[in-house]
Design a protein around this motif. Structure first.
Motif, PDB file in Angstrom:
ATOM      1  N   HIS A 367       1.027  -0.907   0.157  1.00  0.00           N
ATOM      2  CA  HIS A 367       0.143   0.190  -0.006  1.00  0.00           C
ATOM      3  C   HIS A 367       1.022   0.990   0.128  1.00  0.00           C
ATOM      4  N   ILE A 368       1.953   0.752  -0.907  1.00  0.00           N
ATOM      5  CA  ILE A 368       2.806   2.243  -1.030  1.00  0.00           C
ATOM      6  C   ILE A 368       2.821   2.867  -2.060  1.00  0.00           C
ATOM      7  N   PHE A 369       2.949   1.821  -3.067  1.00  0.00           N
ATOM      8  CA  PHE A 369       2.653   2.030  -4.647  1.00  0.00           C
ATOM      9  C   PHE A 369       1.475   2.226  -5.330  1.00  0.00           C
ATOM     10  N   HIS A 370       0.787   2.386  -6.287  1.00  0.00           N
ATOM     11  CA  HIS A 370      -0.338   2.350  -6.804  1.00  0.00           C
ATOM     12  C   HIS A 370       0.061   1.863  -8.680  1.00  0.00           C
ATOM     13  N   ASN A 371      -0.486  -0.044  -8.989  1.00  0.00           N
ATOM     14  CA  ASN A 371      -0.325  -0.467  -9.783  1.00  0.00           C
ATOM     15  C   ASN A 371       1.207  -0.249 -10.707  1.00  0.00           C
ATOM     16  N   SER A 372       2.191   0.121 -10.340  1.00  0.00           N
ATOM     17  CA  SER A 372       3.189   0.034 -10.361  1.00  0.00           C
ATOM     18  C   SER A 372       4.885  -0.825  -9.620  1.00  0.00           C
ATOM     19  N   PRO A 373       5.448  -0.929  -9.745  1.00  0.00           N
ATOM     20  CA  PRO A 373       6.535  -1.365  -9.539  1.00  0.00           C
ATOM     21  C   PRO A 373       7.387  -0.111  -9.190  1.00  0.00           C
ATOM     22  N   PRO A 374       7.808  -0.559  -7.646  1.00  0.00           N
ATOM     23  CA  PRO A 374       9.134   0.546  -7.855  1.00  0.00           C
ATOM     24  C   PRO A 374      10.009   0.721  -8.021  1.00  0.00           C
ATOM     25  N   VAL A 375      11.039   1.676  -8.007  1.00  0.00           N
ATOM     26  CA  VAL A 375      12.433   1.370  -8.817  1.00  0.00           C
ATOM     27  C   VAL A 375      12.571   1.097  -7.398  1.00  0.00           C
ATOM     28  N   GLU A 376      14.541   0.137  -7.493  1.00  0.00           N
ATOM     29  CA  GLU A 376      15.529  -0.372  -6.883  1.00  0.00           C
ATOM     30  C   GLU A 376      16.213   1.128  -6.638  1.00  0.00           C
ATOM     31  N   VAL A 377      15.881   0.633  -4.077  1.00  0.00           N
ATOM     32  CA  VAL A 377      17.357   1.490  -4.361  1.00  0.00           C
ATOM     33  C   VAL A 377      18.032   1.315  -3.126  1.00  0.00           C
ATOM     34  N   ARG A 378      19.530   1.141  -3.789  1.00  0.00           N
ATOM     35  CA  ARG A 378      20.507   0.351  -2.545  1.00  0.00           C
ATOM     36  C   ARG A 378      20.391  -0.944  -2.803  1.00  0.00           C
ATOM     37  N   GLY A 379      19.669  -1.941  -3.908  1.00  0.00           N
ATOM     38  CA  GLY A 379      19.220  -2.738  -4.355  1.00  0.00           C
ATOM     39  C   GLY A 379      18.592  -3.908  -3.445  1.00  0.00           C
ATOM     40  N   THR A 380      17.247  -2.921  -3.125  1.00  0.00           N
ATOM     41  CA  THR A 380      16.180  -3.449  -2.389  1.00  0.00           C
ATOM     42  C   THR A 380      15.192  -2.537  -3.042  1.00  0.00           C
TER      43      THR A 380
END
Length: 390
Positions: A367-380
């Protein structure tokens, strides 16, 4: 409007299998409606104000009474669970201020919008949340209204935007909601609440300016409970006429301990907004019985005698109860039966809130992002499998 409160009570009855309360006396024995003289509002930049002679029906009175009692008992149970260390973290209780929430909801629609600060349990309930959902959120359980992730200050439901922890930050957000109402031509409005402690924030005055320039359908409401944390309004503000703070925005100062005063003033304010006249400002003079939060005993900056005097002379539930009994709109037995049902609902909710499981660790980042995967930050990223080191 009454429909809002009716929906809350109807849902309450369905959840608890509650029967309609019928006194030993028949309905024909009671007064169906009565006219009451209420305190006149102080006005600013207004030629006329809300009515001072108002009608309340028996059904309305019973609904107001039940909802205020539910809010009161819910907060007292939260106090108990906090002291047992079942509720942790921030917890700001609303007991004493029930007439504000109930009076406001009695004058707007469920399709209207509302945003408030962190003293939000009561508004979460009147906006449609259940006692179970609220109590479970306080204890951080999966069945909470924010799935156990929000806690006391961050509860939401349809057309209710919290629950905001940053002092005064909800005011520009509320103006943004009102801008959306105007832009979409929905004839809806936004009720934007803040306390006397937030009333000196610069962002509030910036919001007044934009709201007035754009004639936004927003009701700014300062719930003045006389203390911002532990500081009295007299020590914090050069002017305590909060209803005049809009300068170019008309204002009302209202008895916030009387549900009928709040109802009529909000109805007046809502009509003002829906007529396209722009924003209006209300100051509700109210009082909180608990301290600022559960970490504040509430008696270091005010006396126990002061609190008791308000309880004995101005309690919003007692005031409504006396009106109904004195005008033959209800019986003592009928109101006691409501009290019993409310206590049972609160106990059942507390039982649920202490036995429902906590949300699993893998749901932490949902429930942080809606409908799109987040970019990786520091490998996670938030969907990475989490493991507890405990």
């Amino acid at each position: 409007m009454l429909t809002v409160l009716s929906n809350v009570l109807r849902a309450c009855a369905q959840r608890n299998g509650a029967a309609v309360v019928i006194s030993a006396r028949s309905y024909s024995d009671f007064t169906a409606q009565a006219t009451f003289e209420i305190k006149k509002c102080d006005l600013y930049k207004l030629d006329e104000g809300p009515a001072t002679q108002v009608v309340m029906t028996r059904d309305e009175g019973l609904q107001y009474y039940r909802i205020m009692q539910t809010m009161r008992r819910m907060e007292l149970k939260a106090d108990q669970l906090y002291k047992q260390k079942i509720i942790r973290g921030f917890c700001h209780l609303y007991d004493g201020q029930e007439a504000c929430a109930v009076g406001i909801e009695a004058s707007i629609n469920l399709s209207d919008h509302l945003i408030t600060a962190y003293r939000a349990h009561g508004y979460t309930y009147t906006r449609g949340g259940t006692v179970k959902q609220i109590m479970a959120e306080l204890t951080g359980r999966r069945g909470g209204i924010a799935k156990g992730k929000g806690g006391s200050m961050h509860m939401y439901c349809k057309n209710f935007y919290g629950g905001n922890g940053i002092v005064g930050a909800q005011v520009p957000l509320g103006a943004g909601v009102a801008l959306a109402c105007k832009y979409q031509g929905s004839n809806e409005l936004c009720v934007c609440l803040y306390g006397d402690g937030a009333a000196n924030q610069g962002q509030i005055f910036e919001t007044y300016n934009m709201a007035c320039l754009w004639k936004l359908p927003v009701i700014f409401i300062c719930e003045n409970n006389r203390y911002g944390m532990g500081t009295s309004v007299e020590r914090a503000a050069a002017s305590t006429d909060y209803f005049k703070r809009g300068e170019f925005i008309p204002g009302l100062r209202v008895d916030g301990m009387d549900v009928l005063c709040v109802r009529e003033a909000t109805k007046f304010a809502a009509d003002h907004c829906r007529a396209g006249k722009g924003p209006i400002l209300m100051e509700l003079q109210t009082y909180r019985y608990h301290g600022h939060s559960m970490s504040d005993p509430g008696v270091s900056y005010r006396t126990r005698e002061e609190i008791q005097e308000v309880r004995s002379k101005s309690d919003p539930i007692s005031l409504l109860k006396d009106r109904m009994l004195n005008n033959n709109m209800a019986s003592v037995e009928e109101l006691k039966e409501i009290d019993v049902e409310v206590r049972k609902e609160i106990e059942d909710a507390a039982q649920f809130a202490t036995t429902d499981p906590e949300p699993p660790l893998e749901e932490l980042c949902n429930h942080i992002f809606h409908n799109s995967p987040p970019v990786e930050v520091r490998g996670t990223n938030p969907w990475a499998k989490l493991k507890s080191e405990c």
